[in-house]
Design an enzyme around this catalytic site. Structure first.
Site, short mmCIF file in Angstrom:
data_model
loop_
_atom_site.label_atom_id
_atom_site.label_comp_id
_atom_site.label_asym_id
_atom_site.label_seq_id
_atom_site.Cartn_x
_atom_site.Cartn_y
_atom_site.Cartn_z
N VAL A 1 -36.84 -20.78 62.29
CA VAL A 1 -35.76 -20.15 61.51
C VAL A 1 -34.67 -21.20 61.28
O VAL A 1 -34.13 -21.75 62.25
CB VAL A 1 -35.17 -18.95 62.28
N ASP B 1 -33.41 -20.72 70.89
CA ASP B 1 -32.67 -21.81 71.54
C ASP B 1 -31.42 -21.17 72.16
O ASP B 1 -30.89 -20.20 71.61
CB ASP B 1 -32.27 -22.88 70.51
N GLY C 1 -23.21 -19.57 58.10
CA GLY C 1 -21.99 -18.76 58.26
C GLY C 1 -21.67 -17.92 57.03
O GLY C 1 -20.55 -17.44 56.88
N GLY D 1 -24.04 -15.42 56.01
CA GLY D 1 -24.96 -14.28 56.04
C GLY D 1 -26.38 -14.62 55.63
O GLY D 1 -27.24 -13.73 55.53
N TYR E 1 -29.55 -13.78 67.40
CA TYR E 1 -30.70 -12.87 67.41
C TYR E 1 -30.34 -11.51 68.03
O TYR E 1 -30.83 -10.48 67.59
CB TYR E 1 -31.87 -13.51 68.16
N GLY F 1 -28.68 -16.56 57.22
CA GLY F 1 -29.62 -16.46 58.34
C GLY F 1 -30.03 -15.00 58.57
O GLY F 1 -31.19 -14.68 58.77
N LYS F 2 -29.04 -14.12 58.47
CA LYS F 2 -29.31 -12.69 58.65
C LYS F 2 -30.25 -12.20 57.53
O LYS F 2 -31.21 -11.49 57.79
CB LYS F 2 -28.00 -11.91 58.65
#
Ligand SMILES: CC(C)(COP(=O)(O)OP(=O)(O)OC[C@H]1O[C@@H](n2cnc3c(N)ncnc32)[C@H](O)[C@@H]1OP(=O)(O)O)[C@@H](O)C(=O)NCCC(=O)NCCS
Length: 159
Positions: A96, A132, A104, A106, A139, A108-109
């Site tokens: 990912v 990590d 920062g 959104g 997560y 990744g979400k």
């Protein structure tokens, strides 16, 4: 200097010639430019892996999600995630990553929401990943739990 200006000098908007709005798109196509993916992984400081193996891992994954920022007829890979699976019960999410210039916001979400939706649409309900230490809370916010019911991830490495 903006992300696009660095990538494509001369594309910066000016008052006289406003630039089209960048568009974020997602793709499940495995035909990813492996060198572009390597650049993305380099940008977050990940160790390099043999490209032949990365290509094979993508080909053999259950699903992949690539996130692109598009401007006019150009597009740039800015995010990636993939999952392996037994196609029935279990899937594990790997690799990912969102480009530092785009973190920062959104993204990744969104990437995670998409890959989870992809797995849920295949009726896979046991979704795991290896976090990590510095991203455990990222997560957690998405509903992942550490050590549910005391279950521990265990690893074996060659000597
Ligand atoms: C981890 C990563 C994918 C997050 O992507 P991102 O686009 O910055 O995350 P988002 O903007 O979608 O953040 C979603 C939420 O998680 C939070 N969050 C993001 N990164 C976080 C972190 N490292 N620790 C705790 N919370 C984090 C955000 O504040 C946001 O919270 P909110 O919903 O309350 O506003 C990105 O930082 C990355 O690529 N890091 C380098 C590669 C990496 O470490 N990958 C994970 C390997 S296991």
């Amino acid at each position: 200097m903006s992300f696009w200006k660095r990538l494509f000098p001369g594309t910066e908007a000016t008052e006289d010639s406003p630039r089209d709005t960048d568009r974020i798109t997602f793709s499940t196509d495995r035909a990813i430019d492996i060198y572009e993916l390597e650049e993305l992984c380099d940008a977050v400081g990940w160790s390099r892996r043999p490209l032949r193996k990365v290509k094979k891992a993508i080909e053999c994954s259950f699903c992949v999600i690539a996130m692109y920022e598009e401007y006019q007829d150009r597009r740039r890979l800015i995010g990636f995630a993939r999952a392996t699976s037994d196609h029935a019960f279990n899937a594990t999410i790997w690799d990912v990553v969102v480009h530092p210039d785009c973190q920062g916001r959104g993204m990744g979400k969104s990437l995670m929401d998409r890959i989870i939706a992809e797995l849920r649409s295949a009726d896979i309900s046991n979704i795991t990943l290896f976090a990590d230490p510095h991203v455990v809370d990222f997560y957690r916010r998405l509903g992942f739990m550490s050590d549910p019911e005391g279950i521990k991830g265990m690893f074996w490495y060659p000597d």
